[in-house]
Design a protein around this motif. Structure first.
Motif, PDB file in Angstrom:
ATOM      1  N   TRP A 158       0.854  -1.221   0.031  1.00  0.00           N
ATOM      2  CA  TRP A 158       0.059   0.087  -0.100  1.00  0.00           C
ATOM      3  C   TRP A 158       0.874   1.179   0.084  1.00  0.00           C
ATOM      4  O   TRP A 158       0.562   2.331  -0.557  1.00  0.00           O
ATOM      5  N   VAL A 159       1.912   1.472   0.729  1.00  0.00           N
ATOM      6  CA  VAL A 159       2.817   2.648   0.940  1.00  0.00           C
ATOM      7  C   VAL A 159       3.453   2.635  -0.630  1.00  0.00           C
ATOM      8  O   VAL A 159       3.549   4.008  -1.034  1.00  0.00           O
ATOM      9  N   SER A 160       3.800   1.714  -1.159  1.00  0.00           N
ATOM     10  CA  SER A 160       4.540   1.668  -2.642  1.00  0.00           C
ATOM     11  C   SER A 160       3.485   2.533  -3.511  1.00  0.00           C
ATOM     12  O   SER A 160       3.997   3.156  -4.433  1.00  0.00           O
ATOM     13  N   ARG A 161       2.343   1.673  -3.329  1.00  0.00           N
ATOM     14  CA  ARG A 161       1.092   2.111  -4.296  1.00  0.00           C
ATOM     15  C   ARG A 161       0.727   3.720  -4.111  1.00  0.00           C
ATOM     16  O   ARG A 161       0.623   4.338  -4.975  1.00  0.00           O
ATOM     17  N   THR A 162       0.460   3.996  -2.862  1.00  0.00           N
ATOM     18  CA  THR A 162      -0.401   5.303  -2.586  1.00  0.00           C
ATOM     19  C   THR A 162       0.847   6.154  -2.226  1.00  0.00           C
ATOM     20  O   THR A 162       0.556   7.487  -2.794  1.00  0.00           O
ATOM     21  N   LEU A 163       1.827   6.003  -1.512  1.00  0.00           N
ATOM     22  CA  LEU A 163       2.882   7.117  -1.443  1.00  0.00           C
ATOM     23  C   LEU A 163       4.132   7.087  -2.130  1.00  0.00           C
ATOM     24  O   LEU A 163       5.158   8.098  -2.130  1.00  0.00           O
ATOM     25  N   ARG A 164       4.274   6.044  -2.853  1.00  0.00           N
ATOM     26  CA  ARG A 164       5.236   6.008  -4.194  1.00  0.00           C
ATOM     27  C   ARG A 164       6.596   6.064  -3.361  1.00  0.00           C
ATOM     28  O   ARG A 164       7.441   6.733  -3.825  1.00  0.00           O
ATOM     29  N   LEU A 165       6.730   5.350  -2.314  1.00  0.00           N
ATOM     30  CA  LEU A 165       8.225   5.043  -1.758  1.00  0.00           C
ATOM     31  C   LEU A 165       8.830   3.828  -1.734  1.00  0.00           C
ATOM     32  O   LEU A 165       7.882   2.801  -1.432  1.00  0.00           O
ATOM     33  N   GLU A 166       9.819   3.867  -1.904  1.00  0.00           N
ATOM     34  CA  GLU A 166      10.751   2.637  -2.042  1.00  0.00           C
ATOM     35  C   GLU A 166      11.064   2.037  -0.546  1.00  0.00           C
ATOM     36  O   GLU A 166      10.999   2.721   0.392  1.00  0.00           O
ATOM     37  N   PRO A 167      11.209   1.014  -0.308  1.00  0.00           N
ATOM     38  CA  PRO A 167      11.579   0.055   1.018  1.00  0.00           C
ATOM     39  C   PRO A 167      12.637   0.803   1.711  1.00  0.00           C
ATOM     40  O   PRO A 167      12.656   0.834   3.065  1.00  0.00           O
ATOM     41  N   ASP A 168      13.714   1.302   0.960  1.00  0.00           N
ATOM     42  CA  ASP A 168      14.816   1.761   1.793  1.00  0.00           C
ATOM     43  C   ASP A 168      14.659   3.355   2.012  1.00  0.00           C
ATOM     44  O   ASP A 168      15.646   3.898   2.473  1.00  0.00           O
ATOM     45  N   GLU A 169      13.437   3.997   1.828  1.00  0.00           N
ATOM     46  CA  GLU A 169      13.120   5.118   2.033  1.00  0.00           C
ATOM     47  C   GLU A 169      12.456   5.314   3.735  1.00  0.00           C
ATOM     48  O   GLU A 169      12.161   6.422   3.994  1.00  0.00           O
ATOM     49  N   TYR A 170      12.224   4.222   4.236  1.00  0.00           N
ATOM     50  CA  TYR A 170      11.407   4.107   5.568  1.00  0.00           C
ATOM     51  C   TYR A 170      11.689   2.712   6.243  1.00  0.00           C
ATOM     52  O   TYR A 170      12.241   2.043   5.687  1.00  0.00           O
ATOM     53  N   ALA A 171      11.371   2.676   7.464  1.00  0.00           N
ATOM     54  CA  ALA A 171      11.301   1.453   8.170  1.00  0.00           C
ATOM     55  C   ALA A 171      10.267   1.341   8.967  1.00  0.00           C
ATOM     56  O   ALA A 171       9.810   2.435   9.712  1.00  0.00           O
ATOM     57  N   VAL A 172       9.709   0.043   9.189  1.00  0.00           N
ATOM     58  CA  VAL A 172       8.648  -0.426   9.833  1.00  0.00           C
ATOM     59  C   VAL A 172       9.072  -1.372  10.709  1.00  0.00           C
ATOM     60  O   VAL A 172       9.659  -2.348  10.558  1.00  0.00           O
ATOM     61  N   ASP A 173       8.877  -1.125  12.182  1.00  0.00           N
ATOM     62  CA  ASP A 173       8.942  -2.159  13.227  1.00  0.00           C
ATOM     63  C   ASP A 173       7.822  -2.503  13.861  1.00  0.00           C
ATOM     64  O   ASP A 173       6.996  -1.838  14.462  1.00  0.00           O
ATOM     65  N   ILE A 174       7.341  -4.024  13.947  1.00  0.00           N
ATOM     66  CA  ILE A 174       6.120  -4.237  14.485  1.00  0.00           C
ATOM     67  C   ILE A 174       6.239  -5.233  15.676  1.00  0.00           C
ATOM     68  O   ILE A 174       7.152  -6.350  15.560  1.00  0.00           O
ATOM     69  N   ARG A 175       5.899  -4.697  16.929  1.00  0.00           N
ATOM     70  CA  ARG A 175       6.335  -5.462  18.083  1.00  0.00           C
ATOM     71  C   ARG A 175       4.996  -6.102  18.495  1.00  0.00           C
ATOM     72  O   ARG A 175       4.118  -5.357  18.710  1.00  0.00           O
ATOM     73  N   LEU A 176       4.797  -7.226  18.915  1.00  0.00           N
ATOM     74  CA  LEU A 176       3.825  -7.802  19.654  1.00  0.00           C
ATOM     75  C   LEU A 176       3.971  -8.061  21.045  1.00  0.00           C
ATOM     76  O   LEU A 176       4.622  -9.051  21.482  1.00  0.00           O
ATOM     77  N   TYR A 177       3.339  -7.305  21.802  1.00  0.00           N
ATOM     78  CA  TYR A 177       3.312  -7.462  23.270  1.00  0.00           C
ATOM     79  C   TYR A 177       2.518  -8.397  23.779  1.00  0.00           C
ATOM     80  O   TYR A 177       1.171  -8.257  23.589  1.00  0.00           O
ATOM     81  N   GLY A 178       2.889  -9.096  24.611  1.00  0.00           N
ATOM     82  CA  GLY A 178       2.241 -10.319  25.082  1.00  0.00           C
ATOM     83  C   GLY A 178       2.767 -11.602  24.509  1.00  0.00           C
ATOM     84  O   GLY A 178       2.522 -12.607  24.704  1.00  0.00           O
ATOM     85  N   HIS A 179       3.604 -11.360  23.245  1.00  0.00           N
ATOM     86  CA  HIS A 179       3.965 -12.360  22.361  1.00  0.00           C
ATOM     87  C   HIS A 179       5.325 -11.990  21.969  1.00  0.00           C
ATOM     88  O   HIS A 179       5.440 -11.565  20.803  1.00  0.00           O
ATOM     89  N   ASN A 180       6.246 -12.221  22.495  1.00  0.00           N
ATOM     90  CA  ASN A 180       7.707 -12.063  22.086  1.00  0.00           C
ATOM     91  C   ASN A 180       8.163 -10.644  21.725  1.00  0.00           C
ATOM     92  O   ASN A 180       9.154 -10.580  20.856  1.00  0.00           O
ATOM     93  N   ALA A 181       7.478  -9.639  22.287  1.00  0.00           N
ATOM     94  CA  ALA A 181       7.857  -8.264  22.071  1.00  0.00           C
ATOM     95  C   ALA A 181       9.276  -7.964  22.360  1.00  0.00           C
ATOM     96  O   ALA A 181      10.028  -7.135  21.881  1.00  0.00           O
ATOM     97  N   VAL A 182       9.604  -8.706  23.572  1.00  0.00           N
ATOM     98  CA  VAL A 182      10.811  -8.049  24.486  1.00  0.00           C
ATOM     99  C   VAL A 182      11.945  -8.888  23.695  1.00  0.00           C
ATOM    100  O   VAL A 182      13.010  -8.454  23.357  1.00  0.00           O
ATOM    101  N   LEU A 183      12.080 -10.097  23.824  1.00  0.00           N
ATOM    102  CA  LEU A 183      13.367 -10.953  23.671  1.00  0.00           C
ATOM    103  C   LEU A 183      12.878 -11.673  22.296  1.00  0.00           C
ATOM    104  O   LEU A 183      13.959 -12.092  21.623  1.00  0.00           O
ATOM    105  N   GLN A 184      11.978 -11.755  21.494  1.00  0.00           N
ATOM    106  CA  GLN A 184      11.781 -12.100  20.190  1.00  0.00           C
ATOM    107  C   GLN A 184      12.240 -13.463  20.017  1.00  0.00           C
ATOM    108  O   GLN A 184      11.620 -14.444  20.901  1.00  0.00           O
ATOM    109  N   ASP A 185      12.898 -13.811  19.036  1.00  0.00           N
ATOM    110  CA  ASP A 185      13.284 -15.110  18.977  1.00  0.00           C
ATOM    111  C   ASP A 185      14.456 -15.847  19.921  1.00  0.00           C
ATOM    112  O   ASP A 185      14.723 -16.795  19.851  1.00  0.00           O
ATOM    113  N   ARG A 186      14.805 -14.868  20.720  1.00  0.00           N
ATOM    114  CA  ARG A 186      15.785 -15.251  21.850  1.00  0.00           C
ATOM    115  C   ARG A 186      15.139 -16.212  23.017  1.00  0.00           C
ATOM    116  O   ARG A 186      15.652 -16.965  23.706  1.00  0.00           O
ATOM    117  N   ASP A 187      13.803 -15.833  22.851  1.00  0.00           N
ATOM    118  CA  ASP A 187      13.059 -16.601  24.143  1.00  0.00           C
ATOM    119  C   ASP A 187      11.546 -16.877  23.352  1.00  0.00           C
ATOM    120  O   ASP A 187      10.610 -16.258  23.704  1.00  0.00           O
TER     121      ASP A 187
END
Length: 467
Positions: free
Chosen positions: A347-376
């Protein structure tokens, strides 16, 4: 202003340092300060901040503590220091030790002194560095990287919004000898704040630095860190640590354990002037609450070095947060998050015409691995999951636009096998929160100096009741 230098006796039998808490503004029971003074404290030393809370506070030169917190603690400590006629030393003022942080604490101090009718000489030690001067040092080969940092470029220094140098005890000692009753220092090692007076008064370097390391966080070296601070008594054979709350104890384990805190090596720790070596140190209980330490050593370094800390703006951030209780989505939450990330990119590519290297998105799942992620990894299903979306872009408007594109996805995105649109819960309206500039640490380097006080600037001011 010019003040009368002070003479300090050397070769004292012992020097006692009162550390009320791990950080100015963290609070402490007032009765513990009274007890420390009654036990014969020769100085009060307290840290004013650190890098623990990330690069924002250095990059923006703002404190993490509220003014009222710092004023509350300073009022008690300044009164105690004035009544006992002993110095008060604060390091890393304003959290990160910037010039603005020193001035902020100095302004609070002046207000307290005026309100309390106290007349004390205040020294402010500034630790901010000019990038142009450090570039010259870099080109002269006087700046060196600490692991894991790589080679430093002049452009990195010039990109920093603020750079501080971490002082040892020498500028603090010079301020005390110069006539200061109160020393408000910029960025300083946690240990330098407590080691300055013992070293100035002739105590050996090994016990002085080791004791300073143990008491840097106040009561954290006791059996109850919430009960207040500690008193370190340094002599020519070692030192003792005693909690200021009579109901709290130090044990050999609780004291020795603090050498594990924030150190890569539990036996050796570098300071600007050299290395603390506690390999042969012994810890012995004198009674059920006081511990005696002997055998600490200090190895002078062939070259005095001062650590540099610098932060710069890395971009701008917008955050959005939603909560999910749909049992099917929660059971497949990692697949759902991957789907959210993929569709948002489309959607960002289609509507805002941004390439992946022009921004970063971090999705954290609190209650499910948000803190240690794959480490635990999670092993049991969650009842609910909080989803934090953090967008990082080159400007605030772009970051917010991307978060807005994500809004309907975070509210109604089904998993691939669902035949209905679920509803999740945004806790805020609007759902997007602009976090402003984001900062990153970019310096993990030291600079050589032949004069430990040269990188720092000290000013004196006599505070009077009519300020």
């Amino acid at each position: 202003m010019r003040v009368r230098p002070k003479e300090y006796q050397v070769n004292d039998t012992a020097v006692r340092i009162l550390v009320p808490s791990g950080m100015l503004g963290a609070g402490f029971p007032p009765h513990t300060i009274e007890r420390g003074i009654a036990l014969g404290a020769d100085a009060i030393a307290v840290d004013g901040g650190s890098t623990d809370s990330g690069p924002y506070y250095l990059g923006s030169a703002t404190p993490k503590t509220a003014r009222a917190q710092v004023e509350h603690d300073l009022r008690i400590l300044l009164r105690a220091a004035a009544d006992a006629r002993i110095p008060l030393i604060v390091g890393s003022c304003g959290t990160s030790g910037t010039d603005a942080g020193v001035d902020w604490v100095a302004d609070i101090t002046r207000g307290v002194l005026a309100a309390e009718g106290l007349e004390l000489t205040v020294a402010t030690i500034y630790s901010e560095q000019r990038a142009s001067s450090l570039v010259a040092d870099l080109r002269a080969g006087a700046v060196h990287a600490l692991p894991p940092a790589g080679a430093l470029e002049a452009a990195t220094l010039e990109s920093c919004t603020h750079i501080v140098a971490m002082m040892g005890h020498e500028p603090i000692e010079a301020a005390l000898r110069g006539g200061a009753d109160v020393v408000l220092a910029g960025r300083a090692t946690d240990t330098a704040v407590a080691a300055a007076v013992p070293l100035m008064r002739g105590m050996p370097a090994g016990p002085s630095w080791h004791a300073a390391k143990i008491v840097e966080c106040g009561g954290q070296c006791t059996t109850d860190p919430r009960a207040g601070g500690v008193l370190a008594t340094i002599d020519h054979g070692g030192f003792t640590i005693e909690p200021l709350d009579p109901a709290t104890a130090c044990t050999p384990t609780s004291v020795a354990a603090h050498m594990l805190y924030e150190t890569a090596d539990p036996f050796r720790m570098r300071e600007p002037a050299g290395t603390i070596d506690v390999t042969e140190a012994t810890y012995r209980a004198l009674d059920d609450r006081v511990v005696r330490v002997e055998g600490s050593r200090f190895e002078p370094a062939p070259q005095y070095t001062v650590k540099l800390e610098g932060a710069r703006i890395s971009g701008y951030e917008t955050m959005s947060f939603t909560a999910i209780r749909d049992p099917h989505i929660v059971a497949n939450i990692e697949d759902w998050a991957a789907l959210l990330h993929r569709i948002l990119g489309e959607w960002v590519s289609r509507t805002l015409r941004l390439e992946p290297d022009e921004y970063a998105v971090d999705i954290r799942l609190y209650g499910h691995n948000a803190v240690l992620q794959d480490r635990d990894p999670a092993t049991v299903p969650a009842r609910e999951v909080g989803v934090m979306l953090l967008v990082h872009a080159g400007d605030q408007a772009t970051a917010t636009a991307i978060a807005k594109v994500a809004n309907p996805l975070m509210l109604h995105l089904p998993t691939a096998d669902m035949d209905y649109l679920p509803s999740t819960a945004f806790p805020f309206s609007p759902a997007e929160t602009e976090r402003g500039a984001a900062y990153e640490f970019v310096l993990n380097h030291v600079v050589d100096t032949d004069d430990p006080t040269a990188p720092f600037r000290t000013e004196y001011r006599k505070a009077t009741a009519d300020v």
